[in-house]
Design an enzyme around this catalytic site. Structure first.
Site, PDB file in Angstrom:
ATOM      1  N   HIS B 135       0.794  -1.246   0.000  1.00 36.79           N
ATOM      2  CA  HIS B 135       0.000   0.000   0.000  1.00 36.79           C
ATOM      3  C   HIS B 135       0.816   1.282   0.000  1.00 36.79           C
ATOM      4  O   HIS B 135       0.330   2.317   0.452  1.00 36.79           O
ATOM      5  CB  HIS B 135      -0.976   0.022   1.199  1.00 36.79           C
ATOM      6  CG  HIS B 135      -2.091  -0.988   1.103  1.00 36.79           C
ATOM      7  ND1 HIS B 135      -1.881  -2.330   0.953  1.00 36.79           N
ATOM      8  CD2 HIS B 135      -3.455  -0.835   1.162  1.00 36.79           C
ATOM      9  CE1 HIS B 135      -3.035  -2.976   0.925  1.00 36.79           C
ATOM     10  NE2 HIS B 135      -4.013  -2.085   1.039  1.00 36.79           N
ATOM     11  N   GLY B 184      -0.567  -2.729  -5.553  1.00 37.22           N
ATOM     12  CA  GLY B 184      -1.529  -3.788  -5.219  1.00 37.22           C
ATOM     13  C   GLY B 184      -2.930  -3.264  -4.939  1.00 37.22           C
ATOM     14  O   GLY B 184      -3.927  -3.908  -5.299  1.00 37.22           O
ATOM     15  N   HIS B 185      -3.026  -2.119  -4.317  1.00 44.40           N
ATOM     16  CA  HIS B 185      -4.352  -1.531  -4.045  1.00 44.40           C
ATOM     17  C   HIS B 185      -4.444  -0.208  -4.799  1.00 44.40           C
ATOM     18  O   HIS B 185      -3.848   0.787  -4.407  1.00 44.40           O
ATOM     19  CB  HIS B 185      -4.538  -1.290  -2.554  1.00 44.40           C
ATOM     20  CG  HIS B 185      -5.974  -1.042  -2.160  1.00 44.40           C
ATOM     21  ND1 HIS B 185      -6.790  -0.147  -2.824  1.00 44.40           N
ATOM     22  CD2 HIS B 185      -6.745  -1.604  -1.180  1.00 44.40           C
ATOM     23  CE1 HIS B 185      -7.990  -0.151  -2.259  1.00 44.40           C
ATOM     24  NE2 HIS B 185      -7.990  -1.031  -1.266  1.00 44.40           N
ATOM     25  N   HIS B 250     -10.713  -8.093  -5.367  1.00 44.79           N
ATOM     26  CA  HIS B 250     -11.060  -7.205  -4.258  1.00 44.79           C
ATOM     27  C   HIS B 250     -11.908  -6.045  -4.789  1.00 44.79           C
ATOM     28  O   HIS B 250     -11.524  -5.341  -5.708  1.00 44.79           O
ATOM     29  CB  HIS B 250      -9.747  -6.699  -3.662  1.00 44.79           C
ATOM     30  CG  HIS B 250      -9.896  -5.902  -2.415  1.00 44.79           C
ATOM     31  ND1 HIS B 250     -10.171  -4.554  -2.425  1.00 44.79           N
ATOM     32  CD2 HIS B 250      -9.779  -6.259  -1.110  1.00 44.79           C
ATOM     33  CE1 HIS B 250     -10.217  -4.117  -1.175  1.00 44.79           C
ATOM     34  NE2 HIS B 250      -9.975  -5.134  -0.347  1.00 44.79           N
ATOM     35  N   GLU B 302     -12.665 -10.132   0.171  1.00 45.24           N
ATOM     36  CA  GLU B 302     -13.321  -8.823   0.209  1.00 45.24           C
ATOM     37  C   GLU B 302     -13.785  -8.432  -1.192  1.00 45.24           C
ATOM     38  O   GLU B 302     -13.651  -7.279  -1.608  1.00 45.24           O
ATOM     39  CB  GLU B 302     -12.387  -7.739   0.755  1.00 45.24           C
ATOM     40  CG  GLU B 302     -11.942  -7.989   2.185  1.00 45.24           C
ATOM     41  CD  GLU B 302     -11.317  -6.736   2.814  1.00 45.24           C
ATOM     42  OE1 GLU B 302     -11.680  -6.407   3.943  1.00 45.24           O
ATOM     43  OE2 GLU B 302     -10.470  -6.096   2.156  1.00 45.24           O
ATOM     44  N   GLU B 318     -18.479  -4.412   1.416  1.00 42.91           N
ATOM     45  CA  GLU B 318     -17.728  -3.428   2.190  1.00 42.91           C
ATOM     46  C   GLU B 318     -18.250  -2.016   1.911  1.00 42.91           C
ATOM     47  O   GLU B 318     -18.517  -1.662   0.765  1.00 42.91           O
ATOM     48  CB  GLU B 318     -16.240  -3.533   1.827  1.00 42.91           C
ATOM     49  CG  GLU B 318     -15.378  -2.626   2.658  1.00 42.91           C
ATOM     50  CD  GLU B 318     -13.896  -2.731   2.295  1.00 42.91           C
ATOM     51  OE1 GLU B 318     -13.470  -3.762   1.750  1.00 42.91           O
ATOM     52  OE2 GLU B 318     -13.170  -1.745   2.567  1.00 42.91           O
ATOM     53  N   CYS B 320     -16.671   0.700   1.860  1.00 47.94           N
ATOM     54  CA  CYS B 320     -15.763   1.379   0.929  1.00 47.94           C
ATOM     55  C   CYS B 320     -16.067   1.017  -0.519  1.00 47.94           C
ATOM     56  O   CYS B 320     -15.888   1.848  -1.418  1.00 47.94           O
ATOM     57  CB  CYS B 320     -14.314   1.009   1.212  1.00 47.94           C
ATOM     58  SG  CYS B 320     -13.647   1.815   2.665  1.00 47.94           S
ATOM     59  N   CYS B 386     -10.708   1.770   7.118  1.00 51.26           N
ATOM     60  CA  CYS B 386     -10.891   2.506   5.877  1.00 51.26           C
ATOM     61  C   CYS B 386     -12.327   3.016   5.711  1.00 51.26           C
ATOM     62  O   CYS B 386     -12.548   4.072   5.125  1.00 51.26           O
ATOM     63  CB  CYS B 386     -10.545   1.608   4.692  1.00 51.26           C
ATOM     64  SG  CYS B 386     -11.310  -0.025   4.788  1.00 51.26           S
ATOM     65  N   CYS B 387     -13.301   2.266   6.229  1.00 44.86           N
ATOM     66  CA  CYS B 387     -14.700   2.622   5.957  1.00 44.86           C
ATOM     67  C   CYS B 387     -15.137   3.899   6.664  1.00 44.86           C
ATOM     68  O   CYS B 387     -15.707   4.795   6.024  1.00 44.86           O
ATOM     69  CB  CYS B 387     -15.611   1.451   6.285  1.00 44.86           C
ATOM     70  SG  CYS B 387     -15.292   0.013   5.233  1.00 44.86           S
TER      71      CYS B 387
END
Lengths: 614, 614
Positions: B135, B184-185, B250, B302, B318, B320, B386-387
């Protein structure tokens, strides 16, 4: 005879249309046209075609031969019934004297023993009661209905006396220990109950019950009964009425039969009849009714075929059958107190039955298809002209479907702007005023004015097409059972003060209708309905489209536009076919009032890849 | 690189929420709670959990060790972004000075070459850029978004300069002829486009494009990429982005990727990206989206599993991902000018995303199932949080979804009471005022006030859930194409005078929703939706019912009742389960704000024997 559970029978009372003042933009213009045009057109046609002369000739008042078909007397009776209804709300000495003139002819045509059927009197006096198909008692039934109506309208007994003499004649000839009889075309049974209610003579409803009980026991006589092609099911003579499971045969006959069965249950309380009525109602409505309320898909037998057989272009859907469906369902509603029957009445009022008459009031459909390539049109009259004359008595009495009185209060079954006067069971008189633009708008403001503060129940029908509603009651919105629907009604059981206001807002969205998959004709198709109005598409409004050569997405949002200038004032639905061309839908009842062209109720549905269907 | 057809790309401009004054009963109270409670709660949690201290320690301003998880920096950035948005509409010196203090810590934590990620600086300075899953650029992306927001809110450049230095560092290290990298994200890609738009530096969007193009070509590094269980599809590194056919892996990552792809298409016009976006949008929305707008059914990754796999109780969904779905669809709407994307934004605004936060503003869902036995509840914070911080930046900027400007006028995408100021393309400034009780009522009165009479187009979205609408324009109802829906919009292209009024009445009935039969979890079930609001049933309102032990008839008419006293003011639906017990539905977003108990969105449908389905 097993008695039906008391709870199952509500026996609400109909509120006569004479107590219901209709003052709305939808029905009022139609009722005017009916009086000014339809009634006169039907009387003129009865005159021109010899239907009225047949009575004069049979009565020896003029020379001549019987003209027409053996059931033609009934058309005259039906116009008289309609004229009586028109007179009840709008006195008209000219019309009344014309009716009196015809009544004199009818009275003259009655034989000395009470028998009355001009065809047999003039053509075949020695063949009376030899053929169930010859409509002797069918004619008689309509005479009774006309007589009762005219008596109620004017207080004049002459036609009622004719009817009673005829009914007494029937009662002398037929019945236990006397002659057997099954009438090929039902109608007499419901009429005899009506005569009983007007005269109080119990023998009339008992004769009706006996006539019902005669059916399905091998007593039918004549060619029809023996005809292999249809067999006794054609005229509901295949099984005893208490054993009926399924709707069969000729649609109008079946409906008149069930109407009579509902009528006699009031008095008999016979549980077998109740069960049969429930069975056959479900079978009719759940498997054999068009979305317009039309019934009887086949031209062949003017009636039913097999379950889910509901072809669109070849749909027969006789206007009389739609009207008769309203008659039956009105009785069912009163008998069982369930709004689902009033839903069917509404479906007929705004679609299946209403489509039978032109906006001008002088052209009629006998057959009501749900699709046409442009070759099906209303005409002024028919050889067998039962439909125009049925409309002539159905429409002027339309107000009778609006209200009922229950043992604990009053019921609002149909919404139309206007006012009604009812008596609730404890003697309180109540004025009910509806302010609404129904059927184009779902908001109904109801003013309930009892002549004294009193507790009673007001039932408001939430139509079957409505999934969401808002209710505002005099003392604010009340969560609880008062706001919930019971047997299709909101039940407001409370103390009412004069002038109390209830506002019911029915969601009236554009609704996409789909058939059960068993209906082959409608597979992959949808219809549009908004409120009680079923829509169709006519070529004249859709010059960019060809018949059945387009698809509509169920998700297509449609513009809802009220057009005062169009078809007497209609709300139209406008959008785009999936192929991008614009399309416009009008109420089905209003089709074939302009240029000829294709018409469709069920349109092909565009492919839908959405995950969720609304 | 094939250029997309010009016609396919509309490139509407977003109207910033700072130009949109929201003054309604739905959003205004939430925005207040967000400012008074949520923002403070998130800042406090970032403080308590060492997230803010990590910057101070990395900057050498205090002693200590890195605390938490390697992506924790991002939460601080997201709260800062949200705080910046809050400051834009509501100056608050106290909050601003708190943010400035945190910005000083962030600036201190930046390494001299521009690198910024406290985890690596403190814990693993020698393992930078060795694992795509760590990240680093995800954190960096959120820094950029916060920096842009704070610069726009306050004009202060400090954080923006930090972000530019970091982006410049990325640009020096990675790119053609330099190091390969796949993050990756995803998040950095969309952030770099944002930075380009703020600074005008083309290299930022080109780096974003390069980062997108790196994917699916074997450049991913680290354990995740090699993990057989998920493989590179987990982080969308399985195929080059221009070849994407299906949504995979994801959910949040996938959405941020597509968001960035939509962003770069603005500049690149790459037809392959356009095609890929259309493909993957259809695959997401038509096969893999819950009725709430939730996406990503599986807790395991996820994310996504297989088509139509949408279990209810085990739904991951999720928060997010719902928010990211709004981000992506907002971009798609601007890019392609089709209302279907704004439909998804609306779905998230009122359901999937909004459910993530309690009415009190200080409790959150990470996971949003569509059914619960009563054991799933909002909590104050998460290890991976994160949410909450995504809600803290999503909600204060909600006004940005309401309007857009097109090259020929303006677009109304979301309905909310209030006023907006827009410039239409020919330099005319237009004030648009919405008077509406949306989402509880479908009537919207729009006052369009250009500063001079001018011709331009006003597009009004007709939501996907709406099948019928009435439109009234200043000079009366105009039949014609103006009244018809095009790409989901009514297009009013006309001369506008200051104060012109448009009334749009959207049918907002209680809607029964059914899934495609492929969705096994919903077979034989229905959900209720009214307007944009998806409903659910909670135990506390339904004491007579047990979880999933009842059925609802699709025909059941429901009482629509607005309850000011309940759950911050909600419209509830009340009726009877088929078993006769009363039932009450509340908006899904408002669940779990009272006593614990079962919750269901999809309820079992009662057997329906009706011939016609509405």
């Amino acid at each position: 005879m097993a008695q039906a559970e008391t709870a199952a029978i509500k026996s609400w009372q109909s509120v006569p249309f004479t107590k219901v003042a209709i003052d709305d933009a939808f029905w009022q213009p139609r009722l005017k046209v009916l009086k000014s045009t339809t009634m006169k057109a039907c009387l003129d046609k009865c005159e021109e075609t010899g239907r009225i002369a047949n009575f004069a000739i049979a009565g020896g008042l003029m020379e001549g031969k019987f003209e027409g078909i053996y059931y033609n007397d009934s058309d005259v009776y039906k116009v008289l019934e309609g004229a009586a209804y028109a007179l009840m709300t709008d006195r008209d000495p000219e019309l009344e004297s014309e009716i009196d003139r015809i009544i004199d002819l009818i009275a003259a045509a009655q034989e000395s023993d009470g028998y009355l059927c001009t065809y047999f009197t003039l053509e075949a006096p020695d063949r009376k009661w030899s053929d169930m198909e010859k409509h002797e008692m069918y004619n008689g039934g309509h005479l009774i209905e006309a007589a009762v109506a005219y008596f109620e309208a004017t207080g004049k007994r002459k036609l009622l006396d004719v009817a009673c003499r005829m009914a007494d004649h029937y009662d002398r000839v037929f019945g236990p220990g006397k002659r057997h009889w099954v009438e090929g075309h039902e109608e007499i049974e419901l009429a005899l109950v009506k005569l009983y209610r007007t005269t109080g003579e119990e023998r009339y409803w008992k004769l009706a019950l006996w006539l019902l009980e005669e059916r399905g026991r091998g007593h039918g006589v004549g060619a029809i009964w023996d005809k292999e092609e249809w067999g006794p099911a054609y005229c509901q003579d295949d099984v005893p009425v208490r054993d009926i499971e399924k709707v069969t045969g000729h649609a109008v006959r079946a409906m008149y039969l069930y109407t009579a069965m509902a009528d006699v249950v009031h008095a008999s309380g016979d549980a077998a009849y109740v069960d049969a009525l429930h069975r056959v109602w479900a079978h009719t409505v759940e498997r054999n009714m068009y979305v317009t309320g039309g019934i009887g898909p086949s031209r062949h037998n003017e009636g039913f075929t097999h379950d889910y057989d509901l072809p669109n272009e070849s749909a027969y859907c006789e206007t009389c059958a739609a009207i008769a469906m309203a008659f039956w369902n009105h009785r069912m509603n009163l008998l069982f107190g369930d709004a689902k029957y009033a839903d069917v009445v509404e479906r007929e009022m705004y679609n299946g039955a209403l489509a039978g008459i032109s906006l001008s009031g002088d052209k009629f459909f006998y057959v009501n298809p749900l699709a046409s390539k442009g070759d099906h049109h209303r005409v002024e009259w028919f050889g067998t002209s039962c439909c125009p004359t049925n409309l002539a008595r159905f429409l002027p009495s339309i107000g009778q479907y609006a209200y009922a009185s229950s043992d604990d209060g009053l019921v609002v079954n149909q919404y139309m702007n206007g006012e009604a006067a009812l008596e609730v069971k404890n003697g309180t008189n109540v004025k009910v005023k509806q302010s609404t633009a129904y059927p184009w708008d779902g908001r109904i403001e109801l003013t309930v004015s009892p002549d004294r503060a009193d507790r009673f129940a007001v039932r408001l029908r939430v139509p079957g097409w409505c999934r969401g509603y808002k209710l505002t009651v005099p003392d604010g919105q009340v969560p609880g059972s008062e706001g919930l629907v019971d047997n299709g009604y909101l039940v407001l059981d409370r103390h009412w003060m004069p002038g109390d206001n209830v506002i019911l807002e029915l969601d009236m969205p554009v609704g996409v209708v789909r058939s059960r998959p068993e209906v082959e004709a409608n597979q992959g198709r949808l219809a549009l309905q908004r409120g009680p109005i079923v829509y169709c598409m006519e070529q004249t409004d859709n010059p960019e489209l060809s018949c059945d050569d387009f698809t509509l997405a169920a998700r297509e949002p449609l513009s809802v536009e009220h057009r005062e200038d169009l078809l007497g004032g209609v709300t139209v639905l406008r959008g785009k076919a999936a192929e991008g061309k614009s399309c416009l839908f009008i109420p089905y009842y209003a089709w074939d009032n302009r240029e000829a062209g294709f018409m469709q109720v069920w349109v092909r549905e565009a492919e839908d890849r959405h995950l969720y269907r609304y």
